[in-house]
Each structure stands twice: as structure tokens, then as C-alpha cells.
Design a protein around this motif. Structure first.
Motif, PDB file in Angstrom:
ATOM      1  N   SER A 373       0.988  -1.427  -0.188  1.00 44.41           N
ATOM      2  CA  SER A 373       0.115  -0.047   0.492  1.00 44.41           C
ATOM      3  C   SER A 373       0.887   0.893  -0.097  1.00 44.41           C
ATOM      4  O   SER A 373       0.248   2.253  -0.021  1.00 44.41           O
ATOM      5  CB  SER A 373      -1.109  -0.550   1.380  1.00 44.41           C
ATOM      6  OG  SER A 373      -0.559   0.128   2.713  1.00 44.41           O
ATOM      7  N   LEU A 388       8.604  -0.833   1.332  1.00 43.85           N
ATOM      8  CA  LEU A 388       7.834  -1.693   0.652  1.00 43.85           C
ATOM      9  C   LEU A 388       6.705  -2.279   1.873  1.00 43.85           C
ATOM     10  O   LEU A 388       6.737  -2.804   3.393  1.00 43.85           O
ATOM     11  CB  LEU A 388       7.415  -2.797  -0.074  1.00 43.85           C
ATOM     12  CG  LEU A 388       8.331  -2.881  -1.352  1.00 43.85           C
ATOM     13  CD1 LEU A 388      10.028  -2.344  -1.479  1.00 43.85           C
ATOM     14  CD2 LEU A 388       8.364  -4.216  -2.266  1.00 43.85           C
ATOM     15  N   THR A 441       2.492  -2.521  -8.113  1.00 44.77           N
ATOM     16  CA  THR A 441       2.108  -1.349  -7.469  1.00 44.77           C
ATOM     17  C   THR A 441       1.181  -0.197  -8.251  1.00 44.77           C
ATOM     18  O   THR A 441       2.486  -0.914  -9.223  1.00 44.77           O
ATOM     19  CB  THR A 441       3.328   0.040  -6.423  1.00 44.77           C
ATOM     20  OG1 THR A 441       4.594  -0.425  -7.228  1.00 44.77           O
ATOM     21  CG2 THR A 441       3.781  -0.410  -5.454  1.00 44.77           C
TER      22      THR A 441
END
Length: 448
Positions: A373, A388, A441
Motif C-alpha cells: 500500500s 515496502l 504497485t
């Protein structure tokens, strides 16, 4: 051997599927502390490595105080650290891989936070100023901090604050609750929301006296109320859970059509919706979490594990633990392992009266795929270490920056992986791969 016809193969496959479905949930008792063990009363659990779970116990007798230990998915138990007698602690795994928590010393009024390596070595203690002590709401947040609600006695009443603890042990009180702020509800738990703010259920006065509300704390310490509940069906409001749809979900243990509890949703814009009443046969929900199938799961005080389906709003019974409590007495904390099974830590019940249990429950959930996220920082040159942040990141085998493999990868927790930007990388998405799948991502990392 003659070849089977297509019809025979289909019938055989249907039988296999039917047999698996008929088998139902598979419960496994992993550990039940024996009488006199300092590892008794487990009440916290998280996965620190694939198939290895850290458990916090609150043993209040014997030669030691509370303990942190590991339980593997095959039932192997490994002690990590036992604190001095009557020390109260909690434990989380930070983005550097170390364990952090808060506690109090039995022989003095000193309150402290601690850190230690995942094997229990290198214990460090960081003392709070004044009479502040952890209120056991420790929450990890990216890129490298731990936040907590803290409490202290003020004029025969309990005052609350919001604190930030760096991974090096620097403690800062960011906000002190005023009388207008109310107080965090004692049975709830502070969570990190999808917007980077922290949320908790609060009450204007102790013991859940109305009005009750959802409070919001920014990482800077700014306080506000997300919403106020128009009415409270009971005095028991339990932890919120941030779901993958960007909303917060929670339960009340009473109220609803049957008086057995309600499920509600709160949007980050402050809208409240009552979603479902609990059936008469599923009563008094206490805990809540989201699994990889997108549904919410929780436990009740009557040894029940339930499912709430976000698509249909249905609350159904997943598993009824034995009412005698030999499988563990819930309500208890549930987490989903990287193998897709639910794992729980019950502070009571088990093979020995009242000592608790650690267990797994296989209900056929898929193995959770990784999810990222956020990237911290979101830009940098070759050699920059990037965090990450997401979920289900344990066991990561590779990270790539726009297709170029990272120079190094360190898995630090189920929510965090540190990867170094390689020479030759260009700006673009970041991809992480675990044994359960890959995730790319939607936002780019900018190579400077």
C-alpha cells in the motif's frame, strides 16, 4: 489399467470436492500451557516468519512475569523472553524486524517500552517521563515508528495521551486528552487507518457512558472525532478493523434484532451505517479481522468463530469451539497465517483449567497473496533502501524496481520488506513476489 471415461473422471472429481466440503473446518490445538508454566494465559499473536507465530502470555505467578514465546504451525514451542515478576507487556514487530512493547516494573512505579531482536536477544528498555505508562494499544506505522496510547493517574482519575516511539527508543507525547476529548474505550484497540491516521473507539466517560464515538489521531498528534454513535446498544464496543474497501468496521456486543450484537461500517468521511444484526445463535462478538477472501472473521464470548460477508451482509457461524473450553475459551485474537489458516490465542481454557490455548483452524481460505500500500520513500537513487509497506509480505523471495531486481531484500515483518534500489533501475512500478504470488504497485517509484 483401462483409461477412465470423461464421465467417470467428472464423477470422481465431484466426489473429491464433495468430500472436502463435507469435512468442514479442521481445528488443531497447537499448544496448551501446562499448570505452573510461565507461558500461560496467551492473549496476543502474530506471524513473524512463515509458519512461526509470536505469542504474548500474561502469566501472573511462578518465578517470572509475562513472556513472549513462539509457536510453529506444527506445534513446536520456543521461549523468547520472560520478564521479571508482575511485569505487564504487549508486543509488536516493527519495520526493522525487532520486537517492541510496553510494560511496568513490579518493584517500582517505572513504566517503560522495550525492544529486542526476534530471537529475544539485545533487550533494551526506554523509560517514559513522569508517570505515563502504556495503555496497551501499541501500533506499528511506516516508515519506522511505533505509536501508542498512554495513560497516567491524574487527581484520582486516569488521563490519556498519544505517543510516538522511534525504533531507536525516543519517546514523544504528541497529544494529551482533555476532558472534552473523552477517553479511549478500554476494550477497544487503536488501529492504523488506510489514510495514515489512527482510529479508536472512545467514550466521554469511563465504562462506556454515552456519548461514544470514533476518535482520530493524526501522526502529528492532532485530535478529532470521526463520528459520534447516535445510540449505543450496550457498553461493549470492540476493536475496529480497517478493511480493503477503505472503510472501518466494528461491532457492538449487544443490540440488533436479536439483542446479540450488530455489525457497523464507518467511512473515513464520517458516515455510519448499521450493516447486520447477529443471529440469535451467534452472540456477543468481541474480536474482528479481515482475511484474504475479503470477508471479516471474529470470535464471541461463547466460543464461536463467525464470518461477516461484505457482499451479502450475512453473519454466519464458521466454527463452534467446544463449550467446555478444552479447545480454548474465546473471545480470542485471530490472525490469518501465510498458509491461509486462522490462528488464535485464547487466554483461558485448553487442556489445563484456565491456562489458555494456541490453535489453528483450517476453513479452506486461500493462501493470502502479498499486497503493498505504500513505498517509503517514494523516490531515491541507486543504493537507497526503500520500505515496502502492506500485508502478507512474509517469505518474500524477490523485489524488482521497474523490472530490475533489487540489490538486496530484507523481510522485516508481515507488513514490511526493505529493498535496495539497484544500479540501472528506471522509474516505474515495484513488484514483490512471495510463495503465495506477486503484487505490482499502481504508483511508481521515482529513480533520481
Amino acid at each position: 489399467m483401462p483409461k477412465k471415461s470423461l464421465i467417470e473422471l467428472v464423477i470422481g472429481l465431484a466426489c473429491c470436492v464433495s468430500g472436502a466440503a463435507a469435512q468442514g473446518p479442521v481445528y488443531k490445538l497447537l499448544y496448551s500451557p501446562p499448570l505452573g508454566s510461565n507461558l500461560g494465559f496467551p492473549y496476543g499473536i502474530f506471524e513473524g516468519r512463515p509458519g512461526l507465530f509470536y505469542v504474548l502470555s500474561t502469566w501472573a505467578g511462578g518465578a517470572t512475569g509475562d513472556s513472549v514465546f513462539t509457536v510453529a504451525s506444527n506445534g513446536t514451542v520456543g521461549p523468547i523472553y520472560s520478564f521479571p515478576l508482575n511485569t505487564l507487556i504487549n508486543v509488536v514487530q516493527a519495520t526493522n524486524g525487532d520486537l517492541y512493547g510496553g510494560g511496568s516494573q513490579a518493584t517500582s512505579p517505572n513504566y517503560f517500552y522495550y525492544s529486542m531482536g526476534p530471537s529475544g536477544k539485545g533487550l533494551q528498555e526506554y523509560f517514559l517521563t513522569g508517570t505515563w505508562g502504556s495503555a496497551f494499544n501499541t501500533t506499528v506505522a511506516p516508515p519506522n515508528a511505533i505509536y501508542d496510547l498512554v495513560a497516567r493517574a491524574v487527581s484520582d482519575q486516569t488521563g490519556y495521551g498519544f505517543a510516538r516511539i522511534s525504533e531507536s527508543g525516543k519517546i514523544a507525547i504528541l497529544h494529551e486528552f482533555s476532558s472534552n476529548d473523552g477517553i479511549p474505550y478500554p476494550y477497544s484497540r487503536m488501529i492504523l487507518g488506510p489514510d495514515g491516521n489512527f482510529y479508536d473507539v472512545g467514550a466521554q466517560q469511563p465504562h462506556g457512558i454515552s456519548p461514544m464515538f470514533i476518535l482520530r489521531l493524526a501522526p502529528s498528534g492532532a485530535y478529532s472525532r470521526l463520528l459520534t454513535f447516535p445510540q449505543v446498544p450496550g457498553y461493549d464496543a470492540f476493536p475496529l478493523v480497517p478493511a480493503s474497501d477503505g472503510n472501518l468496521y466494528g461491532t457492538f456486543s449487544k443490540g440488533g434484532v436479536n439483542g446479540t450484537g450488530v455489525m457497523y461500517r464507518a467511512t473515513l468521511s464520517g458516515q455510519l451505517q448499521t450493516l447486520a444484526s447477529f443471529p440469535a445463535t451467534i452472540s456477543s462478538p468481541r474480536s474482528l479481522m479481515q482475511a484474504a477472501d475479503g470477508n471479516l472473521y471474529g470470535t464471541t464470548v461463547y466460543n464461536q468463530i463467525f464470518r461477516y460477508n461484505l457482499a451479502t451482509n450475512a453473519v454466519t457461524l464458521v466454527y463452534q469451539m467446544d463449550v467446555q473450553g478444552s479447545q480454548g475459551h474465546c473471545a480470542c485474537i485471530l490472525v490469518e497465517g501465510t498458509d491461509g489458516k486462522l490462528y488464535g490465542a485464547a487466554p483461558n481454557g485448553g487442556n489445563y483449567p484456565g491456562m489458555g490455548a494456541v490453535f489453528s483452524l483450517d476453513i479452506g481460505l486461500p493462501r493470502p497473496a502479498p499486497m503493498v500500500s505504500g513505498l517509503y520513500p517514494s523516490s531515491g537513487a541507486a543504493g537507497q533502501e526503500v520500505l515496502l509497506w502492506g500485508n502478507y509480505l512474509l517469505g518474500a523471495t524477490s523485489v524488482s524496481f521497474n523490472g530490475v531486481p533489487a540489490a538486496s531484500v530484507r523481510v522485516t515483518s508481515v507488513q514490511s520488506v526493505a529493498a535496495t534500489v539497484p544500479v540501472g533501475a528506471a522509474s516505474g512500478p515495484v513488484t514483490i513476489t512471495t510463495p503465495n504470488g506477486s503484487f505490482t504497485t499502481t504508483t511508481n517509484f521515482t529513480v533520481q
